[in-house]
Design a protein around this motif. Structure first.
Motif: not given
Length: 390
Positions: A298-316
């Protein structure tokens, strides 16, 4: 004999396996035969969407297996029908054909496009335009659709009727459409096996515009990018377009083989009885598992996927030994200063499993990977890339 020796003696040598024998797992932790644990950033190449032994998924497939594991498509079954309904309601598509894999989903997509164009414009309209550096499967026809010459070696002649244009080159696409008699334009919004390379929005929208103006079916290959992988249910949803045909597989089944070809209103009636088929397509157990996966995206879950993506891009991004980071959502490619395979092997030693794509390290973690595990794995990758020697 060890399992590795047994495999080498009796299994066809088509895979460059890593020297790890996995025996069990839970969530995003995998355990090998020696009891060593690994944080899994591969999800079986984008398949185990909710990790290993996900309780809801296990319950769904077990309950169905206890009732009816297979019946063939000569009869109706509830999981198949309900999964098709769900996919259509979430995408606006009208019909679904189920099969077993991404290659088969793409085969169906190509057949739908060719039959539609032949009936509407004439049999000479059979060419499928795809992109250089694309990957669409390993059957002879989907190999022909794949725009990478090294995959074609040894298997000529491939199925004819495919033409390739450079990704993001609108002028070249327009010229190709004017030159051949296209049955479809087909592409991945993020080229996965080609190096985790997102297409730009201008190109994607230009392709859709061409297709609408000239009544050319637009096929989006969502085999790897689909089912929540990019932070949207399907990657094309990032770009505001409406394809005519969508192929998908991998994460759809959560670990069991299932593929799907979604057809829009324009092409929903192209295939009639006998035009296509699959013995296992829409298998009740696979469909029940897929439905348990899809209903949680659902939308809430997919928002979490994007949040984790943002973290990975920022960290690397900008970290020592890391030259670039590409991708979308939790489909991520890392260009490293060291050879990608060396980085992956060093990560295995440190208890992290990753993939490669071309010259890059590729990450496809389960969509629900806990942040603590994701952070530990990313710090491991950073440490490996920073080391002067492996």
């Amino acid at each position: 004999m060890s399992i590795i020796s047994l495999d080498k003696e009796f299994v066809a040598g088509t895979y460059g396996r890593f020297p790890v024998e996995l025996v069990s797992g839970k969530g995003c932790i995998l355990t090998d035969v020696n009891g060593k644990e690994y944080i899994d950033l591969t999800s079986g190449i984008g398949v185990t969407s909710f990790g290993i032994a996900d309780e809801a998924w296990v319950q769904a497939i077990t309950a169905q297996a206890m009732k009816l594991q297979h019946s063939s498509n000569l009869y109706y079954t509830e999981p198949c029908a309900k999964l098709a309904q769900f996919l259509c309601q979430k995408t606006g598509m009208k019909k679904v054909f189920f099969c077993n894999s991404g290659a088969e989903a793409n085969e169906c997509a190509i057949k739908v496009a060719r039959k539609y164009s032949a009936e509407k414009k004439g049999a000479e309209h059979y060419t499928i335009i795809t992109l250089v550096n694309s990957f669409h499967g390993r059957t002879l026809t989907t190999l022909a659709a794949t725009g990478q010459d090294h995959f074609h070696q040894y298997f000529q002649p491939l199925t004819p009727g495919f033409a390739y244009v450079q990704a993001n080159n609108i002028a070249m696409l327009e010229e190709m459409v004017a030159t051949v008699k296209p049955a479809a334009i087909m592409f991945e919004c993020v080229q996965g096996e080609g190096g985790v390379l997102p297409l730009n929005k201008e190109f994607i929208c230009a392709a859709e515009k061409l297709c609408k103006e000239q009544d050319i079916p637009l096929i989006i290959d969502e085999v790897q990018t689909g089912n929540g992988r990019t932070g949207k249910l399907y990657s094309y949803m990032h770009f505001g377009i409406t394809p005519d045909i969508v192929s998908t597989a991998k994460g759809l089944g959560g670990g069991l083989p299932i593929g799907a070809t979604l057809m829009s209103e324009k092409v929903q009636s192209v295939l009639g009885p006998g035009d296509h088929g699959s013995t296992y397509g829409g298998n009740p157990v696979c469909s029940a598992g897929a439905l348990s996966i899809m209903q949680r995206l659902d939308d809430a879950f997919l928002a979490e996927v994007q949040r984790k993506s943002d973290y990975v891009f920022s960290a690397l991004q900008g970290a020592p030994g890391i030259e670039s980071v590409t991708g979308l959502g939790l489909m991520i490619g890392i260009q490293t200063a060291k050879p990608a395979k060396d980085v992956v092997n060093a990560c295995i030693e440190k208890g992290v499993l990753a993939l490669t794509a071309k010259t890059k390290v590729r990450l496809l973690p389960a969509l629900n990977i806990p942040m603590e595990q994701l952070e530990t794995a990313i710090e491991t990758i950073k440490a490996v890339c920073k080391e002067e020697t492996l």
